[in-house]
Design an enzyme around this catalytic site. Structure first.
Site, short mmCIF file in Angstrom:
data_model
loop_
_atom_site.label_atom_id
_atom_site.label_comp_id
_atom_site.label_asym_id
_atom_site.label_seq_id
_atom_site.Cartn_x
_atom_site.Cartn_y
_atom_site.Cartn_z
N ARG A 99 71.46 50.35 44.22
CA ARG A 99 70.93 50.10 42.87
C ARG A 99 70.56 48.63 42.69
O ARG A 99 69.55 48.31 42.06
CB ARG A 99 71.96 50.55 41.83
CG ARG A 99 72.08 52.08 41.76
CD ARG A 99 73.42 52.55 41.20
NE ARG A 99 73.66 52.10 39.85
CZ ARG A 99 74.86 52.09 39.27
NH1 ARG A 99 75.93 52.49 39.93
NH2 ARG A 99 74.98 51.67 38.02
N LYS B 299 74.91 45.24 30.33
CA LYS B 299 73.89 45.57 29.31
C LYS B 299 74.47 46.48 28.23
O LYS B 299 74.36 46.20 27.04
CB LYS B 299 72.68 46.26 29.97
CG LYS B 299 72.01 45.44 31.06
CD LYS B 299 70.79 46.15 31.64
CE LYS B 299 71.10 47.41 32.41
NZ LYS B 299 71.87 47.19 33.66
N ARG C 120 81.46 57.56 36.83
CA ARG C 120 80.09 58.02 37.15
C ARG C 120 79.94 58.26 38.65
O ARG C 120 80.45 57.47 39.44
CB ARG C 120 79.08 56.96 36.69
CG ARG C 120 78.54 57.21 35.30
CD ARG C 120 77.84 56.02 34.72
NE ARG C 120 76.73 55.51 35.52
CZ ARG C 120 75.96 54.50 35.16
NH1 ARG C 120 76.17 53.90 34.00
NH2 ARG C 120 74.98 54.09 35.93
N ARG D 261 61.98 48.90 34.00
CA ARG D 261 62.65 48.54 35.25
C ARG D 261 61.66 48.29 36.37
O ARG D 261 62.07 47.90 37.46
CB ARG D 261 63.54 49.70 35.66
CG ARG D 261 65.02 49.47 35.56
CD ARG D 261 65.66 50.77 36.03
NE ARG D 261 67.03 50.69 36.33
CZ ARG D 261 68.02 50.91 35.47
NH1 ARG D 261 67.76 51.14 34.21
NH2 ARG D 261 69.25 50.89 35.87
N ARG E 29 84.72 50.59 36.50
CA ARG E 29 84.20 51.16 35.24
C ARG E 29 84.64 52.62 35.07
O ARG E 29 84.58 53.41 35.99
CB ARG E 29 82.68 51.10 35.21
CG ARG E 29 82.12 51.83 33.97
CD ARG E 29 80.70 51.54 33.68
NE ARG E 29 79.83 51.71 34.81
CZ ARG E 29 78.56 51.35 34.82
NH1 ARG E 29 78.04 50.77 33.74
NH2 ARG E 29 77.81 51.54 35.87
P1 AP5 Z 1 78.24 47.91 31.49
O1 AP5 Z 1 78.08 47.29 30.16
O2 AP5 Z 1 78.57 49.35 31.57
O3 AP5 Z 1 76.99 47.52 32.42
P2 AP5 Z 1 75.47 48.03 32.41
O4 AP5 Z 1 74.63 46.83 32.70
O5 AP5 Z 1 75.19 48.79 31.17
O6 AP5 Z 1 75.54 48.95 33.70
P3 AP5 Z 1 74.84 50.31 34.11
O7 AP5 Z 1 75.50 50.69 35.42
O8 AP5 Z 1 74.90 51.31 33.03
O9 AP5 Z 1 73.43 49.88 34.45
P4 AP5 Z 1 72.46 50.55 35.40
O10 AP5 Z 1 71.27 49.76 35.14
O11 AP5 Z 1 72.87 50.65 36.82
O12 AP5 Z 1 72.56 52.08 34.97
P5 AP5 Z 1 71.68 52.96 34.00
O13 AP5 Z 1 72.60 53.85 33.29
O14 AP5 Z 1 70.71 52.16 33.26
O15 AP5 Z 1 79.38 47.05 32.25
C1 AP5 Z 1 79.83 47.44 33.54
C2 AP5 Z 1 81.37 47.33 33.60
O16 AP5 Z 1 81.77 45.96 33.50
C3 AP5 Z 1 82.10 48.06 32.47
O17 AP5 Z 1 83.26 48.62 32.96
C4 AP5 Z 1 82.41 46.94 31.45
O18 AP5 Z 1 83.60 47.22 30.73
C5 AP5 Z 1 82.56 45.72 32.35
N1 AP5 Z 1 82.04 44.49 31.75
C6 AP5 Z 1 80.88 44.35 31.02
N2 AP5 Z 1 80.71 43.06 30.66
C7 AP5 Z 1 81.76 42.37 31.19
C8 AP5 Z 1 82.14 40.98 31.16
N3 AP5 Z 1 81.39 40.05 30.53
N4 AP5 Z 1 83.27 40.64 31.80
C9 AP5 Z 1 84.05 41.57 32.44
N5 AP5 Z 1 83.74 42.88 32.49
C10 AP5 Z 1 82.61 43.27 31.88
O19 AP5 Z 1 70.83 53.80 35.09
C11 AP5 Z 1 71.44 54.76 35.92
C12 AP5 Z 1 70.37 55.44 36.77
O20 AP5 Z 1 69.41 56.11 35.92
C13 AP5 Z 1 69.51 54.51 37.65
O21 AP5 Z 1 70.14 54.22 38.88
C14 AP5 Z 1 68.24 55.36 37.81
O22 AP5 Z 1 68.44 56.40 38.76
C15 AP5 Z 1 68.09 55.99 36.44
N6 AP5 Z 1 67.27 55.16 35.52
C16 AP5 Z 1 67.68 54.61 34.34
N7 AP5 Z 1 66.68 53.93 33.77
C17 AP5 Z 1 65.60 54.04 34.59
C18 AP5 Z 1 64.27 53.53 34.56
N8 AP5 Z 1 63.85 52.74 33.54
N9 AP5 Z 1 63.43 53.83 35.59
C19 AP5 Z 1 63.83 54.61 36.61
N10 AP5 Z 1 65.09 55.12 36.72
C20 AP5 Z 1 65.97 54.84 35.71
#
Ligand code: AP5
Length: 221
Positions: A169, A18, A158, A94, A129
């Site tokens: 997750r 994402k 992270r 979410r 990552r």
């Molecule tokens: P990346 O682009 O970083 O993936 P992402 O989908 O953004 O992953 P996140 O881990 O940030 O998502 P998440 O939903 O777990 O975490 P968030 O920060 O929202 O890509 C991942 C890796 O793959 C990178 O190294 C990239 O280079 C590589 N990559 C990408 N695309 C690729 C491709 N096509 N091919 C090869 N490699 C590729 O949430 C964290 C925490 O916050 C949650 O666990 C929760 O505790 C809290 N939180 C956040 N939002 C909420 C909510 N709405 N409600 C409740 N809790 C929440």
């Protein structure tokens, strides 16, 4: 600039790509990138009351309570920059309750996408990552390596990016996936297992069509 301000929701499992796709989307459409994960991590780092209330859940890979996240994002969506440039929601909503709260606040997207990626790939993406604390840029040791030794030396990982925590997750994501899909019947599924540029091209096609439709609807009535 696009014909109407972009209003995009991008969903998908943890590490499905994402954040990576949001770089392309903000560059293409000029919209404001709102990542609840980034906002929460900034609050934790700053030691705000909101950050203190969210830290334990985040570190465990669990969701932060709905009311905390809803309050944070609805306030941010009221900003003037968001009204002028449009928005891109990354990691929100979410849960069904979060999606319902958005609708209640009158926040209606013109495109909703979800990235489909299998769990084995998610684990590989999470464990490789790394991010650059100076620029915020996200890399992957294998798939998107840093450009030079200097950047490589300062990369950080992270605390929730371990294999055990990503499985927690992913389970949280799966628990709520059907409630989210139910709120957005027009949600488009994109195969996120492919290279970044191929995924980006598909997403751009979907958003361009949605913005064209939204502009035509505005003209028509
Ligand atoms: P990346 O682009 O970083 O993936 P992402 O989908 O953004 O992953 P996140 O881990 O940030 O998502 P998440 O939903 O777990 O975490 P968030 O920060 O929202 O890509 C991942 C890796 O793959 C990178 O190294 C990239 O280079 C590589 N990559 C990408 N695309 C690729 C491709 N096509 N091919 C090869 N490699 C590729 O949430 C964290 C925490 O916050 C949650 O666990 C929760 O505790 C809290 N939180 C956040 N939002 C909420 C909510 N709405 N409600 C409740 N809790 C929440």
């Amino acid at each position: 600039a696009p014909p109407v301000p972009a209003k995009i929701i991008i969903a998908g499992a943890p590490a499905s790509g994402k954040g990576t796709q949001c770089e392309m989307l903000t560059a293409a459409y000029g919209c404001v990138h709102l990542s609840t994960g980034d906002m929460l991590r900034a609050a934790v780092a700053a030691g705000t009351p909101l950050g203190k209330s969210a830290a334990a859940a985040m570190d465990a890979g669990a969701l932060v309570p709905d009311d905390v996240v809803i309050g944070m994002i609805v306030e941010r969506l009221g900003g003037e920059d968001v009204a002028a440039r449009g928005w891109l929601l990354d990691g929100f909503p979410r849960t069904g309750a979060q999606a319902a709260a958005l609708a209640e606040a009158g926040v209606v997207p013109n495109a909703v996408l979800t990235l489909d990626v299998g769990v084995d790939t998610l684990v590989r993406r999470v464990t490789g990552r790394r991010s650059d604390p100076e620029t915020g840029k996200v890399y992957h040791l294998e798939f998107a390596p840093p450009p030079n030794e200097e950047v490589a030396a300062r990369l950080v990982c992270r605390s929730d990016d371990t294999e055990d925590k990503v499985r927690v997750r992913v389970a949280a994501f799966e628990e709520h996936a059907s409630a989210i899909a139910g709120q957005y019947p027009g949600m488009v599924r994109v195969d996120g297992e492919r290279p970044v540029d191929e995924v980006a091209a598909d997403i751009k096609g979907v958003v361009d069509a949605a913005l064209g439709d939204a502009a035509a609807a505005e003209e028509g009535g």
